[in-house]
Structures are given as structure tokens and as C-alpha cells.
Motif scaffolding. Structure first.
Motif, PDB file in Angstrom:
ATOM      1  N   LYS A 108     -63.955  36.504 -95.179  1.00  0.00           N
ATOM      2  CA  LYS A 108     -63.673  35.697 -93.872  1.00  0.00           C
ATOM      3  C   LYS A 108     -63.619  36.479 -92.665  1.00  0.00           C
ATOM      4  O   LYS A 108     -64.222  36.129 -91.681  1.00  0.00           O
ATOM      5  N   ILE A 135     -65.972  35.467 -89.323  1.00  0.00           N
ATOM      6  CA  ILE A 135     -65.444  35.262 -87.877  1.00  0.00           C
ATOM      7  C   ILE A 135     -66.256  36.267 -87.073  1.00  0.00           C
ATOM      8  O   ILE A 135     -66.549  35.767 -85.819  1.00  0.00           O
ATOM      9  N   PRO A 157     -63.425  30.534 -85.397  1.00  0.00           N
ATOM     10  CA  PRO A 157     -64.000  31.403 -84.713  1.00  0.00           C
ATOM     11  C   PRO A 157     -64.589  31.011 -83.548  1.00  0.00           C
ATOM     12  O   PRO A 157     -64.390  31.687 -82.223  1.00  0.00           O
TER      13      PRO A 157
END
Length: 230
Positions: free
Chosen positions: A116, A120, A93
Motif C-alpha cells: 500500500k 501511494i 493518494p
């Protein structure tokens, strides 16, 4: 010198409806029209998806005459990124200042419950980055929580594919839930255009959402404006 930002464009891997034989996937113009606005500034970008690899394209979105689709779908770099998308698990990220959720009905299955994707999004947002989404891609924001445990979209101005639009495309019986209803249930301040399928966006500081496919360019333009002209 303008700062150089990098964008992460997130696409679905999901293709199947519960009962209809037609295939879904990415609604192509929601990627190309958004990126067309970034390309003016030569912004670096990656395309990612939950599983990585080839991003399926909704056949109906390819059938429409669209010069921007043709331009980017036939662009070797863009096409390669679509066909070899990064796995979300492999995304760092901190490399990105912009995350953008494309739509297509497929996103309704593989975006909302993806931890996930939520992580992010939270990290890009909390690092001062921009979070943008269009159409069904807005479903990816439903369960994003910030570090303090609050919902990213709680009490924020939001739009996304409306109940009426879902009924008009006759897919309201196929989707796992209606996006407009789900956004309201999360206390998002949902609004939409008076007339279905017209471009419409909502801007709430670093959160920019578009209602439907025709809103993708406006989302891209607004992201660029916010990043460069503030």
C-alpha cells in the motif's frame, strides 16, 4: 496566490528489536523538524502509518533536549494526528502532493515490504508530486516501482542512514538489513556525508532524501523550496 499543497507524513508502528529490551518507533525530531518547515506556510498535512492509530515514539528521541520537539509534541493538533494516525489503507493518494517518510529504526520492519505504501508513493510521484524521506524512512523507497516496472530509486541520487552510523549506534546487529547496502543493491546512487551524523541531503528532481535525524529540517526546507520557488 501560492498553490495549497497537502503533505502525507508516514510513520512506523513497529516498536521491538529482536534482542534489545529498549523500544524503537518514530524518531520524533524527524517528524517535528520536517513539519516545522511546512508550518511556516501553514501547509495542511496528515500523519499516516501502516496500521493507523497511535504512532510509537522512540524513547531515546524524547530524552534529548529539543525545543522543536517540545513545541510540536505539545501542540494539540500535531499530537492528536500522531496519536490517531490514518491507516495507509484509508489514504487517497490523489489528496496529496507531498509524501514524506519519517525514520526511526521501526521503519526497517514495516516500510520496505508494504504494498500500500508503495502504491501511494508511486501515485503521488506519477501525479507530479514530491517524494521525500529521511534516515531509516528511506527504507520505504527500496521496493517502490513505477508504472513501467522500473524502480523509483534506480540510478537516482539517494542518501539514508549509513553503515557506519548503524555501527556507531550499535544497532547493526539488530536491524533486518543495512540500509546503505540495500540501497546500493537496488542500483541507487548512494552517497553520504564524510562525517557521520552531520546533516546531509540528496536531491534528484522530485526525490529528496536525508541521511540521518539532523537532516530532517534540510529535507523539509528543500521540499518547500522545490514546491514553491521553481
Amino acid at each position: 496566490m501560492d498553490p495549497i499543497y497537502k503533505a502525507l507524513i508516514v510513520c512506523t508502528n513497529h516498536t521491538d528489536y529482536p534482542t534489545k529490551p529498549q523500544k524503537t518507533g518514530l524518531w520524533l525530531s524527524e517528524a517535528t523538524h520536517f513539519y516545522d518547515e511546512l508550518a511556516d506556510r501553514n501547509l495542511p498535512y496528515d500523519i499516516a502509518s501502516p496500521n493507523g492509530g497511535p504512532v510509537p515514539i522512540d524513547q531515546k528521541s524524547l530524552e534529548r533536549r529539543d525545543t522543536v520537539n517540545e513545541k510540536w509534541y505539545n501542540n494539540p493538533t500535531f499530537r492528536h494526528k500522531l496519536e490517531h494516525s490514518l491507516r495507509l489503507d484509508d489514504v487517497n493518494p490523489t489528496d496529496y502532493q507531498i509524501i514524506y517518510f519519517t525514520g526511526g529504526h521501526g521503519t526497517m520492519w514495516d516500510f520496505p515490504e508494504n504494498p500500500k505504501l508503495q502504491e501511494i508513493t508511486r501515485r503521488i510521484y506519477e501525479n507530479g508530486g514530491m517524494v521525500a524521506a529521511v534516515c531509516h524512512g528511506v527504507s520505504g523507497l527500496l521496493n517502490v516501482k513505477l508504472s513501467d516496472g522500473s524502480l523509483l530509486i534506480g540510478n537516482r541520487q539517494i542518501t539514508g542512514f549509513s553503515n557506519m552510523e548503524e555501527k556507531l549506534v550499535r544497532l547493526d546487529e539488530e536491524v533486518p538489513f543495512l540500509l546503505e547496502d540495500a540501497l546500493r543493491q537496488k542500483n541507487a546512487l548512494y552517497s553520504k556525508s564524510l562525517i557521520p551524523f552531520l546533516p546531509y541531503i540528496e536531491v534528484d528532481e522530485r526525490l529528496i532524501t536525508g541521511q540521518n535525524p539532523l537532516s530532517a529540517r534540510k529535507v523539509g526546507r528543500k521540499v518547500m523550496e522545490e514546491m514553491y520557488e521553481k
